[in-house]
Design a protein around this motif. Sequence first.
Motif, PDB file in Angstrom:
ATOM      1  N   ARG A   6      35.238 -38.219  26.855  1.00 35.14           N
ATOM      2  CA  ARG A   6      35.438 -36.893  26.596  1.00 35.14           C
ATOM      3  C   ARG A   6      35.319 -35.751  27.188  1.00 35.14           C
ATOM      4  N   GLY A   7      35.893 -36.206  29.208  1.00 36.77           N
ATOM      5  CA  GLY A   7      36.716 -35.529  29.886  1.00 36.77           C
ATOM      6  C   GLY A   7      38.004 -34.769  29.896  1.00 36.77           C
ATOM      7  N   GLU A   8      38.092 -33.725  30.345  1.00 33.04           N
ATOM      8  CA  GLU A   8      39.587 -32.999  30.327  1.00 33.04           C
ATOM      9  C   GLU A   8      41.225 -34.406  31.068  1.00 33.04           C
ATOM     10  N   GLN A   9      41.535 -34.776  30.222  1.00 36.05           N
ATOM     11  CA  GLN A   9      42.488 -35.645  30.281  1.00 36.05           C
ATOM     12  C   GLN A   9      43.513 -35.057  32.023  1.00 36.05           C
ATOM     13  N   PHE A  10      42.698 -36.659  32.396  1.00 30.46           N
ATOM     14  CA  PHE A  10      43.551 -36.705  33.847  1.00 30.46           C
ATOM     15  C   PHE A  10      45.184 -36.580  33.423  1.00 30.46           C
ATOM     16  N   THR A  11      45.691 -35.231  35.056  1.00 29.77           N
ATOM     17  CA  THR A  11      47.469 -35.058  34.319  1.00 29.77           C
ATOM     18  C   THR A  11      47.520 -35.274  36.126  1.00 29.77           C
ATOM     19  N   GLN A  12      49.435 -35.359  36.183  1.00 32.12           N
ATOM     20  CA  GLN A  12      49.326 -35.068  38.046  1.00 32.12           C
ATOM     21  C   GLN A  12      49.431 -33.346  38.317  1.00 32.12           C
ATOM     22  N   THR A  13      49.216 -32.511  37.312  1.00 36.93           N
ATOM     23  CA  THR A  13      49.275 -31.330  37.191  1.00 36.93           C
ATOM     24  C   THR A  13      47.596 -31.560  37.851  1.00 36.93           C
ATOM     25  N   LYS A  14      46.816 -31.970  37.539  1.00 36.92           N
ATOM     26  CA  LYS A  14      45.111 -32.090  37.909  1.00 36.92           C
ATOM     27  C   LYS A  14      45.161 -32.569  39.747  1.00 36.92           C
ATOM     28  N   ALA A  15      46.009 -33.639  39.283  1.00 32.72           N
ATOM     29  CA  ALA A  15      45.703 -34.152  40.276  1.00 32.72           C
ATOM     30  C   ALA A  15      45.956 -33.510  41.408  1.00 32.72           C
ATOM     31  N   LYS A  16      47.045 -32.538  41.772  1.00 31.81           N
ATOM     32  CA  LYS A  16      47.321 -31.731  42.351  1.00 31.81           C
ATOM     33  C   LYS A  16      46.503 -30.195  42.783  1.00 31.81           C
ATOM     34  N   GLU A  17      45.776 -30.126  41.679  1.00 32.44           N
ATOM     35  CA  GLU A  17      44.639 -29.041  41.969  1.00 32.44           C
ATOM     36  C   GLU A  17      43.765 -29.702  42.925  1.00 32.44           C
ATOM     37  N   LEU A  18      43.549 -31.359  42.487  1.00 36.37           N
ATOM     38  CA  LEU A  18      42.824 -32.010  43.285  1.00 36.37           C
ATOM     39  C   LEU A  18      42.708 -31.929  44.969  1.00 36.37           C
ATOM     40  N   THR A  19      44.002 -32.033  45.160  1.00 38.71           N
ATOM     41  CA  THR A  19      44.131 -32.094  46.952  1.00 38.71           C
ATOM     42  C   THR A  19      43.845 -30.917  47.429  1.00 38.71           C
ATOM     43  N   LYS A  20      43.509 -30.132  47.197  1.00 32.71           N
ATOM     44  CA  LYS A  20      43.026 -28.999  47.435  1.00 32.71           C
ATOM     45  C   LYS A  20      41.209 -28.473  48.209  1.00 32.71           C
ATOM     46  N   TYR A  21      40.548 -29.914  47.210  1.00 35.12           N
ATOM     47  CA  TYR A  21      39.198 -30.673  48.218  1.00 35.12           C
ATOM     48  C   TYR A  21      39.575 -31.132  49.521  1.00 35.12           C
ATOM     49  N   ASP A  22      38.167 -30.967  50.323  1.00 35.43           N
ATOM     50  CA  ASP A  22      38.362 -32.044  51.489  1.00 35.43           C
ATOM     51  C   ASP A  22      37.599 -33.605  51.088  1.00 35.43           C
ATOM     52  N   GLN A  23      36.600 -33.070  49.945  1.00 33.04           N
ATOM     53  CA  GLN A  23      35.852 -34.525  49.595  1.00 33.04           C
ATOM     54  C   GLN A  23      35.792 -34.818  48.224  1.00 33.04           C
ATOM     55  N   LEU A  24      36.058 -35.875  47.412  1.00 26.17           N
ATOM     56  CA  LEU A  24      36.013 -35.837  46.064  1.00 26.17           C
ATOM     57  C   LEU A  24      34.773 -36.552  45.679  1.00 26.17           C
ATOM     58  N   ILE A  25      33.588 -36.866  45.346  1.00 25.50           N
ATOM     59  CA  ILE A  25      32.450 -37.772  44.570  1.00 25.50           C
ATOM     60  C   ILE A  25      33.370 -38.441  43.049  1.00 25.50           C
ATOM     61  N   PHE A  26      33.024 -38.799  43.171  1.00 26.39           N
ATOM     62  CA  PHE A  26      33.220 -39.506  41.437  1.00 26.39           C
ATOM     63  C   PHE A  26      31.381 -40.246  41.092  1.00 26.39           C
ATOM     64  N   ILE A  27      31.787 -39.471  40.095  1.00 30.39           N
ATOM     65  CA  ILE A  27      30.370 -40.337  39.279  1.00 30.39           C
ATOM     66  C   ILE A  27      30.731 -41.009  38.184  1.00 30.39           C
ATOM     67  N   ALA A  28      30.579 -42.487  38.360  1.00 30.39           N
ATOM     68  CA  ALA A  28      31.397 -43.528  37.406  1.00 30.39           C
ATOM     69  C   ALA A  28      29.870 -44.293  36.702  1.00 30.39           C
ATOM     70  N   GLY A  29      29.607 -44.011  35.547  1.00 31.69           N
ATOM     71  CA  GLY A  29      29.108 -44.569  34.965  1.00 31.69           C
ATOM     72  C   GLY A  29      29.371 -46.112  34.280  1.00 31.69           C
ATOM     73  N   ARG A  30      28.095 -46.746  33.720  1.00 30.51           N
ATOM     74  CA  ARG A  30      28.515 -47.585  33.667  1.00 30.51           C
ATOM     75  C   ARG A  30      27.522 -48.320  32.095  1.00 30.51           C
ATOM     76  N   TYR A  31      28.411 -48.663  30.913  1.00 30.55           N
ATOM     77  CA  TYR A  31      27.814 -49.260  29.524  1.00 30.55           C
ATOM     78  C   TYR A  31      28.015 -47.893  29.130  1.00 30.55           C
ATOM     79  N   GLU A  32      26.519 -47.039  28.840  1.00 28.96           N
ATOM     80  CA  GLU A  32      26.752 -45.748  27.463  1.00 28.96           C
ATOM     81  C   GLU A  32      26.852 -44.466  28.495  1.00 28.96           C
ATOM     82  N   GLY A  33      27.291 -44.358  29.736  1.00 28.37           N
ATOM     83  CA  GLY A  33      27.304 -43.722  30.599  1.00 28.37           C
ATOM     84  C   GLY A  33      26.248 -43.277  30.975  1.00 28.37           C
TER      85      GLY A  33
END
Length: 139
Positions: A10-37
């Motif tokens: 349900r999130g915003e579609q990941f694109t190369q442009t989004k990838a470029k935006e994310l380069t500005k952070y020192d750390q990315l923390i991912f929340i990866a759910g399983r099953y129903e989220g």
Amino acid sequence: KIRVILLSPRGEQFTQTKAKELTKYDQLIFIAGRYEGVDERVAEFVDETISIGDYVLNGGELGAMVITETVSRLLPGVLGKDESSQEESFSDDDSVEYPHYTRPEVFVTEDGKELKVPEVLLSGHHAEIKKWRKSQRKN
Ligand code: 4HQ
């Protein structure tokens, strides 16, 4: 500077442009759910929700890996020097890379078909090569 990202179809579609935006952070923390989220109250701790595509995975881990790989190759010093990610695959307009050829000039298949490297690429005419590559780009 930290960004907390939830993986969800349900999130915003990941694109190369989004990838470029994310380069500005020192750390990315991912929340990866399983099953129903994840429980909706987790949203309180999330900066943004990203989907890697319109299909359903069992868990968000592969999404986290896709984003990690896409963002990390844009960071200085991550790639070997001949791989230069900026110039090779994605110019500033995010167009997808052109086809690549190496040796031999003619590859002969088992049934005798000759698969040739396009003539223009052997010409040494850089302006023409540039034009050809542009014409071959997927966007
Ligand atoms: N998920 N892009 C995690 C996805 C998904 C996607 C389904 C996320 C299952 C638990 N993640 N839940 N598409 O399909 O990122």
